[in-house]
Design a protein around this motif. Structure first.
Motif, PDB file in Angstrom:
ATOM      1  N   HIS A   1       0.837  -1.205   0.000  1.00 33.85           N
ATOM      2  CA  HIS A   1       0.000   0.000   0.000  1.00 33.85           C
ATOM      3  C   HIS A   1       0.870   1.252   0.000  1.00 33.85           C
ATOM      4  CE1 HIS A   1      -3.197   2.807   0.955  1.00 33.85           C
ATOM      5  NE2 HIS A   1      -2.477   3.226   1.991  1.00 33.85           N
ATOM      6  N   PHE A   2       1.879   1.271   0.831  1.00 32.77           N
ATOM      7  CA  PHE A   2       2.766   2.427   0.925  1.00 32.77           C
ATOM      8  C   PHE A   2       3.425   2.731  -0.417  1.00 32.77           C
ATOM      9  CE2 PHE A   2       7.126   3.975   1.619  1.00 32.77           C
ATOM     10  CZ  PHE A   2       6.848   5.203   2.193  1.00 32.77           C
ATOM     11  N   ALA A   3       3.955   1.711  -1.055  1.00 39.75           N
ATOM     12  CA  ALA A   3       4.689   1.920  -2.301  1.00 39.75           C
ATOM     13  C   ALA A   3       3.793   2.260  -3.475  1.00 39.75           C
ATOM     14  CB  ALA A   3       5.514   0.683  -2.630  1.00 39.75           C
ATOM     15  N   SER A   4       2.579   1.720  -3.489  1.00 37.34           N
ATOM     16  CA  SER A   4       1.724   1.919  -4.664  1.00 37.34           C
ATOM     17  C   SER A   4       0.730   3.060  -4.522  1.00 37.34           C
ATOM     18  CB  SER A   4       0.976   0.625  -4.978  1.00 37.34           C
ATOM     19  OG  SER A   4       0.102   0.300  -3.919  1.00 37.34           O
TER      20      SER A   4
ATOM     21  N   ARG B   1      11.422   6.842  -7.876  1.00 40.13           N
ATOM     22  CA  ARG B   1      10.184   6.326  -7.289  1.00 40.13           C
ATOM     23  C   ARG B   1      10.415   4.939  -6.692  1.00 40.13           C
ATOM     24  NH1 ARG B   1       6.350   9.005  -6.014  1.00 40.13           N
ATOM     25  NH2 ARG B   1       4.924   7.298  -6.271  1.00 40.13           N
ATOM     26  N   PRO B   2       9.582   4.540  -5.741  1.00 46.20           N
ATOM     27  CA  PRO B   2       9.721   3.206  -5.138  1.00 46.20           C
ATOM     28  C   PRO B   2       9.456   2.091  -6.148  1.00 46.20           C
ATOM     29  CG  PRO B   2       8.304   4.606  -3.802  1.00 46.20           C
ATOM     30  CD  PRO B   2       8.563   5.343  -5.080  1.00 46.20           C
ATOM     31  N   VAL B   3      10.267   1.065  -6.060  1.00 43.36           N
ATOM     32  CA  VAL B   3      10.092  -0.157  -6.853  1.00 43.36           C
ATOM     33  C   VAL B   3      10.272  -1.345  -5.917  1.00 43.36           C
ATOM     34  CG1 VAL B   3      10.860   0.836  -9.038  1.00 43.36           C
ATOM     35  CG2 VAL B   3      12.517  -0.244  -7.543  1.00 43.36           C
ATOM     36  N   PHE B   4       9.702  -2.479  -6.303  1.00 47.03           N
ATOM     37  CA  PHE B   4       9.853  -3.700  -5.526  1.00 47.03           C
ATOM     38  C   PHE B   4      10.947  -4.567  -6.134  1.00 47.03           C
ATOM     39  CE2 PHE B   4       5.697  -2.683  -3.803  1.00 47.03           C
ATOM     40  CZ  PHE B   4       5.844  -3.096  -2.493  1.00 47.03           C
ATOM     41  N   GLU B   5      11.729  -5.159  -5.264  1.00 48.74           N
ATOM     42  CA  GLU B   5      12.732  -6.137  -5.660  1.00 48.74           C
ATOM     43  C   GLU B   5      12.493  -7.391  -4.831  1.00 48.74           C
ATOM     44  OE1 GLU B   5      16.618  -4.548  -4.943  1.00 48.74           O
ATOM     45  OE2 GLU B   5      16.409  -2.984  -6.458  1.00 48.74           O
ATOM     46  N   TYR B   6      12.732  -8.533  -5.451  1.00 43.96           N
ATOM     47  CA  TYR B   6      12.594  -9.803  -4.744  1.00 43.96           C
ATOM     48  C   TYR B   6      13.982 -10.395  -4.572  1.00 43.96           C
ATOM     49  CZ  TYR B   6       7.749  -9.047  -5.713  1.00 43.96           C
ATOM     50  OH  TYR B   6       6.498  -8.487  -5.760  1.00 43.96           O
ATOM     51  N   ARG B   7      14.373 -10.553  -3.332  1.00 47.90           N
ATOM     52  CA  ARG B   7      15.668 -11.121  -2.994  1.00 47.90           C
ATOM     53  C   ARG B   7      15.398 -12.397  -2.204  1.00 47.90           C
ATOM     54  NH1 ARG B   7      18.153  -5.412  -0.870  1.00 47.90           N
ATOM     55  NH2 ARG B   7      17.879  -4.307  -2.843  1.00 47.90           N
ATOM     56  N   PRO B   8      16.375 -13.272  -2.122  1.00 46.89           N
ATOM     57  CA  PRO B   8      16.124 -14.515  -1.373  1.00 46.89           C
ATOM     58  C   PRO B   8      15.642 -14.241   0.054  1.00 46.89           C
ATOM     59  CG  PRO B   8      18.200 -14.649  -2.571  1.00 46.89           C
ATOM     60  CD  PRO B   8      17.706 -13.236  -2.714  1.00 46.89           C
TER      61      PRO B   8
ATOM     62  N   VAL C   1      11.134  -9.377   0.433  1.00 49.17           N
ATOM     63  CA  VAL C   1      10.555  -8.497  -0.571  1.00 49.17           C
ATOM     64  C   VAL C   1      10.952  -7.087  -0.141  1.00 49.17           C
ATOM     65  CG1 VAL C   1       8.435  -7.655  -1.626  1.00 49.17           C
ATOM     66  CG2 VAL C   1       8.636 -10.061  -0.979  1.00 49.17           C
ATOM     67  N   VAL C   2      11.593  -6.358  -1.044  1.00 48.47           N
ATOM     68  CA  VAL C   2      12.175  -5.059  -0.709  1.00 48.47           C
ATOM     69  C   VAL C   2      11.532  -3.970  -1.557  1.00 48.47           C
ATOM     70  CG1 VAL C   2      14.310  -3.721  -0.586  1.00 48.47           C
ATOM     71  CG2 VAL C   2      14.374  -6.185  -0.211  1.00 48.47           C
ATOM     72  N   CYS C   3      11.140  -2.882  -0.899  1.00 47.53           N
ATOM     73  CA  CYS C   3      10.701  -1.676  -1.593  1.00 47.53           C
ATOM     74  C   CYS C   3      11.863  -0.699  -1.471  1.00 47.53           C
ATOM     75  CB  CYS C   3       9.448  -1.107  -0.931  1.00 47.53           C
ATOM     76  SG  CYS C   3       8.921   0.451  -1.659  1.00 47.53           S
ATOM     77  N   VAL C   4      12.389  -0.259  -2.591  1.00 47.54           N
ATOM     78  CA  VAL C   4      13.575   0.599  -2.580  1.00 47.54           C
ATOM     79  C   VAL C   4      13.321   1.850  -3.417  1.00 47.54           C
ATOM     80  CG1 VAL C   4      14.648  -0.678  -4.499  1.00 47.54           C
ATOM     81  CG2 VAL C   4      16.083   0.627  -2.949  1.00 47.54           C
TER      82      VAL C   4
ATOM     83  N   ILE D   1      16.768   4.199   0.221  1.00 51.61           N
ATOM     84  CA  ILE D   1      15.944   3.718   1.326  1.00 51.61           C
ATOM     85  C   ILE D   1      15.385   2.356   0.935  1.00 51.61           C
ATOM     86  CG2 ILE D   1      13.905   4.130   2.757  1.00 51.61           C
ATOM     87  CD1 ILE D   1      14.286   7.112   2.164  1.00 51.61           C
ATOM     88  N   GLU D   2      15.541   1.396   1.843  1.00 49.43           N
ATOM     89  CA  GLU D   2      14.981   0.062   1.647  1.00 49.43           C
ATOM     90  C   GLU D   2      14.059  -0.259   2.817  1.00 49.43           C
ATOM     91  OE1 GLU D   2      18.614  -2.367  -0.524  1.00 49.43           O
ATOM     92  OE2 GLU D   2      18.162  -2.757   1.575  1.00 49.43           O
ATOM     93  N   MET D   3      12.818  -0.546   2.499  1.00 49.57           N
ATOM     94  CA  MET D   3      11.877  -1.086   3.485  1.00 49.57           C
ATOM     95  C   MET D   3      11.558  -2.497   3.003  1.00 49.57           C
ATOM     96  SD  MET D   3       9.182   1.924   4.301  1.00 49.57           S
ATOM     97  CE  MET D   3       9.608   3.282   5.342  1.00 49.57           C
ATOM     98  N   TRP D   4      11.630  -3.457   3.901  1.00 48.81           N
ATOM     99  CA  TRP D   4      11.444  -4.840   3.470  1.00 48.81           C
ATOM    100  C   TRP D   4      10.671  -5.650   4.505  1.00 48.81           C
ATOM    101  CZ3 TRP D   4      13.658  -8.767   6.394  1.00 48.81           C
ATOM    102  CH2 TRP D   4      14.623  -8.373   7.330  1.00 48.81           C
ATOM    103  N   HIS D   5      10.157  -6.767   4.029  1.00 44.05           N
ATOM    104  CA  HIS D   5       9.525  -7.749   4.910  1.00 44.05           C
ATOM    105  C   HIS D   5       9.952  -9.122   4.425  1.00 44.05           C
ATOM    106  CE1 HIS D   5       6.519  -9.120   1.983  1.00 44.05           C
ATOM    107  NE2 HIS D   5       6.386  -7.850   1.645  1.00 44.05           N
ATOM    108  N   HIS D   6       9.866 -10.098   5.304  1.00 46.76           N
ATOM    109  CA  HIS D   6      10.217 -11.463   4.920  1.00 46.76           C
ATOM    110  C   HIS D   6       9.268 -11.944   3.842  1.00 46.76           C
ATOM    111  CE1 HIS D   6      13.371 -12.277   7.777  1.00 46.76           C
ATOM    112  NE2 HIS D   6      12.649 -11.737   8.743  1.00 46.76           N
ATOM    113  N   ASP D   7       9.808 -12.677   2.905  1.00 42.53           N
ATOM    114  CA  ASP D   7       8.994 -13.272   1.857  1.00 42.53           C
ATOM    115  C   ASP D   7       8.225 -14.420   2.488  1.00 42.53           C
ATOM    116  OD1 ASP D   7       7.892 -13.865  -0.573  1.00 42.53           O
ATOM    117  OD2 ASP D   7       9.664 -14.877  -1.357  1.00 42.53           O
TER     118      ASP D   7
END
Length: 146
Positions: A62-65, A78-85, A88-91, A99-105
């Motif tokens: 919600h924050f990123a979109s 602008r914020p984009v999502f990246e998927y790392r092992p 899930v990172v919004c950078v 700035i990176e905000m992330w949560h566990h996948d």
């Protein structure tokens, strides 16, 4: 060096303010408490934080979109999502700071499976189902009449 420290403080305060304005009504339990400072791959300063709490995944999306971040300087992204092992990172980049905000996948929830019928009770060794009582009674009457 003081300018870099000021830029980090200003950027962090802006990101925290933006986060809580964006999620306070919908996801009030999603928090960003433990900020860390580091260096990005390009050498620029990096602020990173794990989004924790209930609905962390939905809050970050919600924050990123949906939340309009003010990005007015040259080089802001602008914020984009990246998927790392495992995450899930919004950078995004603002004020020269990544700035990176992330949560566990989160693992996918397996689809529900239909309930299995319990096996039928078998009363004979051959596996045949027992005759109903009604048929047994009818057979007895049929033999008496003959």
């Amino acid at each position: 060096m003081l300018e870099l420290a000021d830029a980090l403080i200003e950027t962090k305060l802006s990101a925290v303010r933006s986060w809580y304005l964006a999620v306070r009504d919908r996801y009030p339990s999603a928090l960003v408490p433990d900020w860390r400072v580091g260096d990005a791959e390009d050498g620029a300063p990096l602020l990173t934080v794990q989004v924790i709490g209930e609905h962390a995944q939905e809050a970050l999306h919600h924050f990123a979109s949906a939340y309009p971040l003010v990005l007015g300087r040259s080089g802001d992204l602008r914020p984009v999502f990246e998927y790392r092992p495992g995450r899930v990172v919004c950078v995004w980049r603002t004020n020269g700071v990544w700035i990176e905000m992330w949560h566990h996948d989160l693992p996918a929830v397996p689809a529900p499976t239909p309930a299995l019928m319990p096996p039928r009770r078998q009363s004979s060794p051959s596996g045949r189902l027992p005759l109903s009582r009604r048929r047994t009674i009818r057979r007895q009457h049929a033999t008496k009449e003959n």
